[in-house]
Design a protein around this motif. Sequence first.
Motif, PDB file in Angstrom:
ATOM      1  N   SER A 127       0.891  -1.117   0.000  1.00  0.00           N
ATOM      2  CA  SER A 127       0.276   0.026  -0.028  1.00  0.00           C
ATOM      3  C   SER A 127       0.842   1.142  -0.145  1.00  0.00           C
ATOM      4  O   SER A 127       2.115   1.368   0.386  1.00  0.00           O
ATOM      5  N   TYR A 132       0.663  -2.139   4.682  1.00  0.00           N
ATOM      6  CA  TYR A 132      -0.301  -3.401   4.135  1.00  0.00           C
ATOM      7  C   TYR A 132       0.293  -4.046   2.931  1.00  0.00           C
ATOM      8  O   TYR A 132       0.988  -3.235   2.158  1.00  0.00           O
ATOM      9  N   ASP A 146      -1.363  -6.949   7.698  1.00  0.00           N
ATOM     10  CA  ASP A 146      -0.942  -5.628   8.321  1.00  0.00           C
ATOM     11  C   ASP A 146       0.352  -5.718   8.713  1.00  0.00           C
ATOM     12  O   ASP A 146       0.867  -6.574   9.572  1.00  0.00           O
ATOM     13  N   ASN A 194     -11.410  -3.913   0.497  1.00  0.00           N
ATOM     14  CA  ASN A 194     -10.781  -4.256   1.473  1.00  0.00           C
ATOM     15  C   ASN A 194     -11.517  -3.680   2.825  1.00  0.00           C
ATOM     16  O   ASN A 194     -11.030  -4.411   4.144  1.00  0.00           O
TER      17      ASN A 194
END
Length: 338
Positions: A127, A132, A146, A194
């Motif tokens: 991300s 992420y 995570d 998500n």
Amino acid sequence: MSKQYLTTHTVDEAHPTEIFSVSPTPSSLFSASGSSALQIHSTTKGGFPLQQTITNAHRLGCHHVCTSRGGVGNVAASVGFGGEIKIWARQGSELLPQHEANGEWELRWEIAPTQTNGGDVWAVALSADESYLACTTSDGRIHVWDLTARERIQSYETGGSGTGGSFAMAVDLSRDGKLTATGHESGAVYVFNNNSGRLAYSLSGLAKSVRAVAFSPGCKRLAAAGDAGVIAIYDMERGEHVSNLSATSSRPAWITSLDWNDTGEYLLSGALDGKVKVWDVARGVCVATHSETEGALWSVRWLPKNERALEPGMGKGEMFCAAGANKSLTFYREATGI
């Protein structure tokens, strides 16, 4: 109207085997190959010198490496042919985007093959905030991790109930973190939400294997391409197939890699015939083609626009890198950038 790009520099024999993946940070470029080491080259200094070699990163070699698009460049992830995912961070960072680090890269965490529910891990994406990680598997599953908590927070199935799906060959996370897109051997393209943990769109338009998917910077468009030799563009507000980008050849080469530039105006593609192309998305035309090598190009990436002072000869225009079977890294810059 065409655009001109000049070859700025080529790092010959950057790896002892063909290069499968490259990925940039604001000041450097990761490259991965069939050898066990990851290489990191500077992208702010003339000649793109080698900054660091991470030896024995993946014992059996590495097929994917990724950094965040639009991130500060403190986190990277790589996947080895042994199925392991490794998370790398700059010394001095704690996986927090507000902490810029200046040290060398070091291993922070490893996700073993046993932690991904069976299928071998293939593609990975980070991300924009570097918090992420999404990964795909050979049996069609997609997992989202995570990185701060070091735990899996989403898992998506693309097969029937309790059955494996088609090999998930490509993945991308939207910069706002809301969507995960995957491309599959069957030609399917899926987009997952998500936040809800559900399938948002099952997209049509490609009948052959999809090897690359990429969200535009504004997350309004998704590009997908592969063995059909066509780049399909999808609207993410409605999940509609809005256009195709294609070469005039009657037998276009497989497209192996896609990347949007920072403004979302241009799309970069690399193909099995060794050609790298720049596409004007709004006009739907190819504006530049470079025959980089007679061998396959496995990875092409734009370099992020850099606020740091570059050395003389580096230019100020857009730059990109192409790599593949010739084991070299070739850097291009826009001809108008002085």
